[in-house]
Enzyme design. Structure first.
Site, short mmCIF file in Angstrom:
data_model
loop_
_atom_site.label_atom_id
_atom_site.label_comp_id
_atom_site.label_asym_id
_atom_site.label_seq_id
_atom_site.Cartn_x
_atom_site.Cartn_y
_atom_site.Cartn_z
N HIS A 194 -10.28 5.14 -1.27
CA HIS A 194 -10.65 3.73 -1.14
C HIS A 194 -9.42 2.84 -1.13
O HIS A 194 -8.64 2.81 -2.07
CB HIS A 194 -11.64 3.31 -2.23
CG HIS A 194 -12.86 4.18 -2.26
ND1 HIS A 194 -13.86 4.09 -1.33
CD2 HIS A 194 -13.18 5.22 -3.06
CE1 HIS A 194 -14.77 5.02 -1.58
NE2 HIS A 194 -14.38 5.73 -2.62
N VAL A 195 -9.31 2.13 -0.02
CA VAL A 195 -8.14 1.27 0.19
C VAL A 195 -7.89 0.38 -1.02
O VAL A 195 -8.81 -0.27 -1.53
CB VAL A 195 -8.35 0.39 1.44
CG1 VAL A 195 -7.39 -0.78 1.44
CG2 VAL A 195 -8.16 1.22 2.70
N HIS A 196 -6.65 0.39 -1.49
CA HIS A 196 -6.31 -0.47 -2.63
C HIS A 196 -4.92 -1.03 -2.46
O HIS A 196 -3.97 -0.33 -2.16
CB HIS A 196 -6.43 0.30 -3.96
CG HIS A 196 -5.71 1.62 -4.00
ND1 HIS A 196 -6.18 2.76 -3.38
CD2 HIS A 196 -4.56 1.98 -4.62
CE1 HIS A 196 -5.35 3.76 -3.61
NE2 HIS A 196 -4.35 3.32 -4.34
N LEU A 197 -4.86 -2.35 -2.65
CA LEU A 197 -3.59 -3.07 -2.57
C LEU A 197 -2.94 -3.11 -3.95
O LEU A 197 -3.54 -3.58 -4.92
CB LEU A 197 -3.85 -4.50 -2.09
CG LEU A 197 -2.65 -5.45 -2.13
CD1 LEU A 197 -1.58 -5.03 -1.13
CD2 LEU A 197 -3.10 -6.89 -1.85
N TYR A 221 0.84 -1.20 0.00
CA TYR A 221 0.00 0.00 0.00
C TYR A 221 0.87 1.25 0.00
O TYR A 221 1.95 1.26 0.59
CB TYR A 221 -0.88 0.03 1.26
CG TYR A 221 -1.79 -1.17 1.39
CD1 TYR A 221 -3.10 -1.11 0.95
CD2 TYR A 221 -1.33 -2.36 1.96
CE1 TYR A 221 -3.95 -2.21 1.07
CE2 TYR A 221 -2.17 -3.47 2.09
CZ TYR A 221 -3.47 -3.38 1.64
OH TYR A 221 -4.30 -4.46 1.76
#
EC number: 3.6.1.71
Length: 254
Positions: free
Chosen positions: A170-173, A162
């Site tokens: 918005h959380v994004h890997l 991350y």
DNA sequence: GTTCTAGAAC
DNA sequence: GTTCTAGAAC
């Protein structure tokens, strides 16, 4: 026809509609027809797959000239919300299950560059708690599956992680191959965001949540983006992005 | 996040 | 003169 879907853009740009005597270069800055077409096409690319009626504020606002016409793009159209739109677009989805969806990064910084996003709305790592532990583990597992399924026969190394301070909501890997062979990798910030501690290993994030119930990000992250360019394979310092990119070729697998 | 470009660096 | 970067604008 593309523009009909984006009344905001037309409204927003129309006041600058007279390139007239001045040069196009100068006018482009404030938005002439060239940039209308480019912006509209770009926006359309990431949202044409929205389900009908799923978001009326984005798709169904009538084009009206008048006092209540928006003069600026609104929050959903803001670039920082782009992932939320892209992840809903079936044409962008490379994988999905009950918990997550995977899309290709729109501006990949390597030969393989995916983003794993949860369907659940998790604004950023700051919002992550112990309740998200299994979700984070699943995102990691799916990332590894992407590698196995789509790059299993390549010799490329991958990292999963991350950004400490992401630009997009918005959380994004990130699941990214370590060739960094891409025309979209253009500047020091791009490089350092994947090759300094600005890039938080997925495994480390998972362990932080396991042991502390939250993700702590150290101070000084923005400064990391300005560090000199250093090869991630052999640590050599390179004086410019073009020279770094030339150097990286020697590490590509044969 | 990207684009664009002035002016620094070469 | 050309390449390259950094920061404003979007």
């Amino acid at each position: 026809m593309v523009n009909e879907l984006y009344p905001y853009i037309v409204e927003f740009e129309e006041e600058a509609e007279s390139p007239g005597l001045e040069t196009h270069r100068k006018r482009k800055r404030s938005g002439n027809s060239d940039s209308i077409e480019r912006d509209a096409a770009q926006e359309a690319e990431s949202s044409t797959g929205l389900e009908p009626g799923s978001d009326s504020s984005q798709c169904s606002v009538p084009l009206k000239k008048g006092k209540d016409a928006p003069t600026k793009k609104e929050s959903l159209g803001h670039w920082s919300q782009g992932l939320k739109i892209s992840m809903q677009d079936p044409k962008m989805q490379v994988y999905k299950d009950e918990q997550v969806v995977v899309i290709k990064d729109k501006y990949p910084k390597a030969r393989y560059h995916w983003l794993v996003l949860p369907w659940a709305s998790v604004s950023s790592l700051k919002a992550v708690t112990g309740e998200h532990l299994e979700l984070l583990k699943h995102m990691h597992t799916v990332g590894e599956k992407m590698i196995a399924d789509f790059a299993g026969s390549s010799k490329l190394r991958f990292r999963l992680g991350y950004h400490a301070i992401p630009s997009m909501s918005h959380v994004h890997l990130h699941v990214i191959s370590q060739d960094f062979d891409s025309p979209c990798l253009k500047n020091k910030k791009h490089w350092n965001s994947f090759n300094t501690e600005y890039f938080l290993e997925s495994q480390a994030v998972i362990e932080m949540v396991q042991h502390a119930g939250r993700v702590s990000v150290r101070d000084g992250m923005p400064e990391l983006l300005k560090l000199p360019l250093r090869c991630h394979e052999c640590q050599q310092l390179l004086p410019s992005i073009p020279q770094l990119k030339e150097h990286l070729r020697r590490h590509w697998p044969k």
